[in-house]
Design a protein around this motif. Structure first.
Motif: not given
Length: 386
Positions: A101-128
């Motif tokens: 029941g929590a609201s997802a109002i912070l999960l819109s593109d308008a809010v998230y794209r304006s956030a600083e210090d977002r995820l900048t990349g990733y690297e897959v390490q292991d697949v099981t």
């Protein structure tokens, strides 16, 4: 006599002479060749399918597609790539974000794209892969630091009966931001976007409600409502949502408080009430903090008066009830003075002596503040400290 010629043996073949192959042998050799070729094709196909299932269409690809969307700031698209694809990532189809029941109002593109210090990349390490389930371990990059994160997947079937299909079950890298707001506040501005606040639940503090808002990793700027002449919600606040689960995001408190103008007006009103009390000739004027006593017969007393010796300084503190504050006057002193006839013989001329009663004043007032105005009432229990 040797003539230099050689006579071939009866069973020997002569060079350049065709040797007849039995019919059964002629038929067997092409069949073996064709079978071997078919086997190679099958092996190659099986190997190719396994390779495709492990790489191109493997469980890691589902994770990579999801993370690519997050890195690009496409929060709304990312939510269609996780869970059952209902757009909220929790698989229950209600669009709320986490299934409780929590609201997802912070999960819109308008809010998230304006956030600083977002995820900048990733690297897959292991697949099981274990049967129809898989775990993909990934290093997620935020603010120059890597955090190991494990995603869970389920094999949901095969395309064309051969190629695997994987569903990314989660978990989303969501963290809850707790927001304490005035129960009358309906809007919140985050990263410059005006958002309608959900009802939330009751807070421990009167006049406030508690709202939990799931957010993706990043820095969010919460701007308070514009102040009125009497109430303010303070300055903007920043909340960092870390992907690292060892660190919790901060909270937000949007509590109304009187503006400096409201505090000054409240002090002015108390000052006016105090001046009216000081102007009284009563020893203990009703509803006032200045109280003293008259000694002797009232006929033997003249020119009673109050004098404010030292004006108070004021402070305003929050009370327990919403919108109610306590104004306190500090270091104030007043003196009640009068002249008293000390001659007991009525046949003799009166002998007047001056009496003075200096008193420290205990000044408190109840101040009720709203967006449109304020009310001030002197505390009836206030009085002198002597």
């Amino acid at each position: 006599m040797d003539t230099g010629t050689t006579t071939p043996a009866p069973d020997a073949s002569t060079p350049g002479t065709a040797v007849e192959v039995p019919t059964r042998a002629r038929r067997l050799r092409p069949a073996l060749i064709a079978g071997a070729a078919l086997l190679l094709v099958v092996v190659a196909a099986v190997t190719g399918v396994a390779l495709v299932n492990h790489t191109v269409l493997g469980p890691a690809r589902a994770v990579e597609a999801y993370l690519d969307a997050l890195v690009a700031g496409d929060a709304e698209r990312s939510r269609t790539l996780i869970g059952d694809g209902d757009g909220d990532g929790d698989g229950d189809g209600d669009g709320d974000g986490d299934g409780d029941g929590a609201s997802a109002i912070l999960l819109s593109d308008a809010v998230y794209r304006s956030a600083e210090d977002r995820l900048t990349g990733y690297e897959v390490q292991d697949v099981t892969v274990l049967g129809d389930t898989a775990t993909v371990a990934v290093d997620l990059m935020q603010d120059g630091a890597a955090t190991r994160y494990a995603f869970e997947l389920t094999r949901t079937g095969r395309t064309a009966l051969v190629l695997d299909q994987w569903r990314l079950d989660g978990p989303e890298p969501l963290r809850d931001i707790r927001v304490l707001v005035d129960e009358r506040l309906g809007l919140l501005t985050v990263n410059g976007v005006d958002l309608a606040l959900p009802p939330g639940g009751a807070a421990r503090y009167p006049g406030l409600r508690s709202v939990m808002l799931p957010a993706l990793p990043g820095r969010y700027v919460v701007s308070p409502p514009a102040p009125s002449a009497y109430l303010s919600y303070g300055s903007e606040q920043q909340v960092v949502v870390p992907v690292d689960p060892r660190f919790a995001p901060g909270g937000v408190l949007l509590e109304p408080a009187p503006t400096p103008a409201a505090e000054a007006e409240a002090a002015d009103r108390v000052e006016a009430l105090l001046n009216a009390c000081i102007a009284s000739s009563d020893a203990a004027p009703a509803g006032c903090p200045n109280r003293s006593f008259l000694f002797g017969d009232p006929e033997d007393v003249r020119v009673p008066r109050w004098t404010l010796d030292r004006a108070p300084t004021y402070s305003l503190e929050k009370g327990y009830d919403p919108g109610v504050y306590r104004l306190t006057g500090h270091d104030a002193q007043a003196t009640f003075s009068y002249e008293r006839n000390i001659e007991f013989d009525r046949g003799e001329p009166a002998r007047w002596t001056r009496e003075e009663d200096p008193q420290p004043l205990l000044i408190t007032a109840t101040v009720t503040v709203s967006a449109d105005g304020l009310d001030v009432d002197l505390d009836p229990d206030a009085g002198t400290g002597g």
